[in-house]
Design an enzyme around this catalytic site. Structure first.
Site, PDB file in Angstrom:
ATOM      1  N   SER A 107       0.872  -1.125   0.304  1.00  0.00           N
ATOM      2  CA  SER A 107       0.406   0.146  -0.169  1.00  0.00           C
ATOM      3  C   SER A 107       0.908   1.168   0.111  1.00  0.00           C
ATOM      4  O   SER A 107       1.558   1.273   0.194  1.00  0.00           O
ATOM      5  CB  SER A 107      -1.127   0.119   0.962  1.00  0.00           C
ATOM      6  OG  SER A 107      -1.323   1.154   1.239  1.00  0.00           O
ATOM      7  N   TYR A 130      -2.052   5.237  -4.545  1.00  0.00           N
ATOM      8  CA  TYR A 130      -2.706   6.834  -4.235  1.00  0.00           C
ATOM      9  C   TYR A 130      -2.225   7.863  -5.552  1.00  0.00           C
ATOM     10  O   TYR A 130      -0.904   7.632  -5.176  1.00  0.00           O
ATOM     11  CB  TYR A 130      -2.724   7.333  -3.067  1.00  0.00           C
ATOM     12  CG  TYR A 130      -3.806   6.185  -2.800  1.00  0.00           C
ATOM     13  CD1 TYR A 130      -4.854   5.856  -3.029  1.00  0.00           C
ATOM     14  CD2 TYR A 130      -3.458   5.539  -1.834  1.00  0.00           C
ATOM     15  CE1 TYR A 130      -6.261   5.394  -2.038  1.00  0.00           C
ATOM     16  CE2 TYR A 130      -4.174   4.597  -1.020  1.00  0.00           C
ATOM     17  CZ  TYR A 130      -5.542   4.341  -1.777  1.00  0.00           C
ATOM     18  OH  TYR A 130      -6.368   3.366  -0.712  1.00  0.00           O
ATOM     19  N   THR A 156      -5.338   2.899  -7.800  1.00  0.00           N
ATOM     20  CA  THR A 156      -6.623   2.455  -6.909  1.00  0.00           C
ATOM     21  C   THR A 156      -6.892   4.243  -7.788  1.00  0.00           C
ATOM     22  O   THR A 156      -6.780   5.549  -7.190  1.00  0.00           O
ATOM     23  CB  THR A 156      -6.180   2.813  -5.254  1.00  0.00           C
ATOM     24  OG1 THR A 156      -5.288   1.592  -5.177  1.00  0.00           O
ATOM     25  CG2 THR A 156      -7.527   2.970  -4.906  1.00  0.00           C
ATOM     26  N   LYS A 231      -7.372  -0.127 -10.445  1.00  0.00           N
ATOM     27  CA  LYS A 231      -7.885  -1.197  -9.343  1.00  0.00           C
ATOM     28  C   LYS A 231      -9.340  -0.351  -9.168  1.00  0.00           C
ATOM     29  O   LYS A 231      -8.741   1.070  -8.515  1.00  0.00           O
ATOM     30  CB  LYS A 231      -7.013  -1.093  -7.790  1.00  0.00           C
ATOM     31  CG  LYS A 231      -7.860  -2.224  -6.708  1.00  0.00           C
ATOM     32  CD  LYS A 231      -6.183  -1.920  -6.330  1.00  0.00           C
ATOM     33  CE  LYS A 231      -6.480  -2.818  -4.631  1.00  0.00           C
ATOM     34  NZ  LYS A 231      -8.155  -2.056  -3.925  1.00  0.00           N
ATOM     35  N   HIS A 255     -12.958  -1.937  -2.978  1.00  0.00           N
ATOM     36  CA  HIS A 255     -12.631  -1.427  -2.067  1.00  0.00           C
ATOM     37  C   HIS A 255     -12.885  -1.640  -0.532  1.00  0.00           C
ATOM     38  O   HIS A 255     -12.508  -1.146   0.651  1.00  0.00           O
ATOM     39  CB  HIS A 255     -12.590   0.438  -1.985  1.00  0.00           C
ATOM     40  CG  HIS A 255     -11.451   1.093  -1.857  1.00  0.00           C
ATOM     41  ND1 HIS A 255      -9.869   1.999  -2.575  1.00  0.00           N
ATOM     42  CD2 HIS A 255     -10.767   0.946  -0.237  1.00  0.00           C
ATOM     43  CE1 HIS A 255      -8.970   2.659  -1.365  1.00  0.00           C
ATOM     44  NE2 HIS A 255      -8.873   1.576  -0.287  1.00  0.00           N
TER      45      HIS A 255
END
Length: 370
Positions: A107, A130, A156, A231, A255
């Site tokens: 992440s 992100y 994402t 994603k 998510h």
């Protein structure tokens, strides 16, 4: 730990070990949490049509993802702030994934940096991204992931704003003071301020770019040669746009039911996305996978592999690296058994005919002879 026989048992044990704020952060979904339950329930409505009298003495579950050979179509999804679950956090998860011969996705909001995770030794690792308002931050991060040997970017795309997670609001969730978002430590973005509601929601509102669009996917392709997975796709329309944008693959994801409530379970959205992709790029799935039978169902509906999230953090909380290893092994064993009992010796033998869903037309049987 010997008494644990399935993945779901780790969650109740993790609840006993973690603080309420941390457990709720990992476990909860958005608003009414309908999609959170549906991510699991939808799997239960898909039934098998097993074939019999097939020699299943040898079964091969190996596969390749973006050209990388892995031991099974079960990979690790990005989950944030893993040191809240266990002091070893992402280190332990990276080692467990490597030992299992599969892919770990790190992440952006990890509590160990890309460099620290790379230092755990060899392994195939993807980096979840992100997009921050400050594009220099994004560029730096992507370059660091490349240098650290990460093999793909999982972008994402379903988080222009953070979903309303009421448990986090009630708990006034904030990253514990002894931890930082390690990838942003030197950029003054590694800490999360306390807030009247969710500290994470405030952080996202301040940093994440709400203007993110398909042209940013094109921009990302100009700053990295790594393959990009998108994603957060749930519709055929967006799947077609992803193919047009030249991405390397799609992850069907809601998510973990933490963004928009009342979207379909990912397993329910999967087939629509697979059909729209028309085999031009691989389609993966995350969300709700807790059994090897779930893995088989996803592959029967066209997924090239699946990612697990919550089972990783819950097993990490309970038993660190050994817990994550055991979760991966249990899912592997269950999946292999499901293949054997369905009459499949390799992944390519898993077909749509091996399952029946509640949206299928009834099977018409030939009329009996008199």
């Amino acid at each position: 730990m010997d008494a644990i026989t399935n993945v779901c048992e780790y969650e109740s044990l993790a609840k006993e070990k973690l603080t309420k704020m941390v457990y709720d952060y990992f476990a909860s979904g958005a608003e009414d949490q309908w999609t959170l339950a549906e991510n699991r329930n939808a799997f239960s409505r898909i039934l098998f049509r097993p074939r019999i009298l097939i020699d299943v003495s040898k079964i091969d579950i190996t596969t390749s993802v973006l050209g990388f050979n892995i031991s099974m179509p079960i990979m690790i999804a990005p989950t944030a702030m893993q040191k809240m679950a266990h002091p070893q956090g992402e280190y332990a998860t990276a080692r467990a994934a490597s030992a299992a011969g599969t892919i770990m996705t790190l992440s952006s909001w990890s509590t160990s940096s890309v460099e620290e995770v790379a230092s755990t030794g060899p392994g195939i690792r993807f980096f979840q991204l992100y997009v921050y308002k400050d594009r220099n931050v994004v560029t730096q991060l992507v370059k660091r992931a490349e240098r650290a040997g990460f093999k793909a970017i999982a972008l994402t795309v379903d988080t222009p704003r953070l979903g309303r997670r009421e448990s986090d609001i009630k708990n006034r969730f904030v990253l514990p003071s002894y931890l930082t978002l390690k990838n942003f430590q030197g950029l003054d973005l590694g800490k999360m301020d306390k807030s009247n509601d969710s500290g994470l929601a405030s952080y996202v509102a301040g940093q994440i770019d709400r203007a993110l669009s398909w042209k940013d996917v094109k921009w990302l392709q100009t700053i990295t040669s790594l393959p990009i997975l998108v994603k957060g796709v749930l519709t055929a329309e967006d799947a077609r746009l992803a193919v047009q944008a030249g991405v390397a693959g799609i992850i069907v994801s809601n998510h973990g039911a933490r963004q928009l409530d009342y979207v379909p379970a990912t397993i329910s959205a999967l087939e629509e996305v697979v059909k729209a992709a028309q085999g031009r790029i691989p389609v993966f799935l995350d969300g709700g996978v807790r059994r090897g039978t779930d893995v088989f169902k996803a592959l029967a509906l066209g997924a090239s592999g699946i990612f697990i999230g919550r089972p990783v953090v819950f097993s990490l909380a309970v038993d660190g690296e050994a817990g994550v290893k055991k979760v991966l092994q249990m899912l592997r064993d269950e999946f292999e058994l499901t293949m054997a009992l369905s009459g499949c010796r390799s992944l390519k033998e898993i077909t749509r005919n091996h399952i029946v869903t509640d949206w299928d037309a009834p099977h018409s049987l030939p009329a009996p002879r008199l």
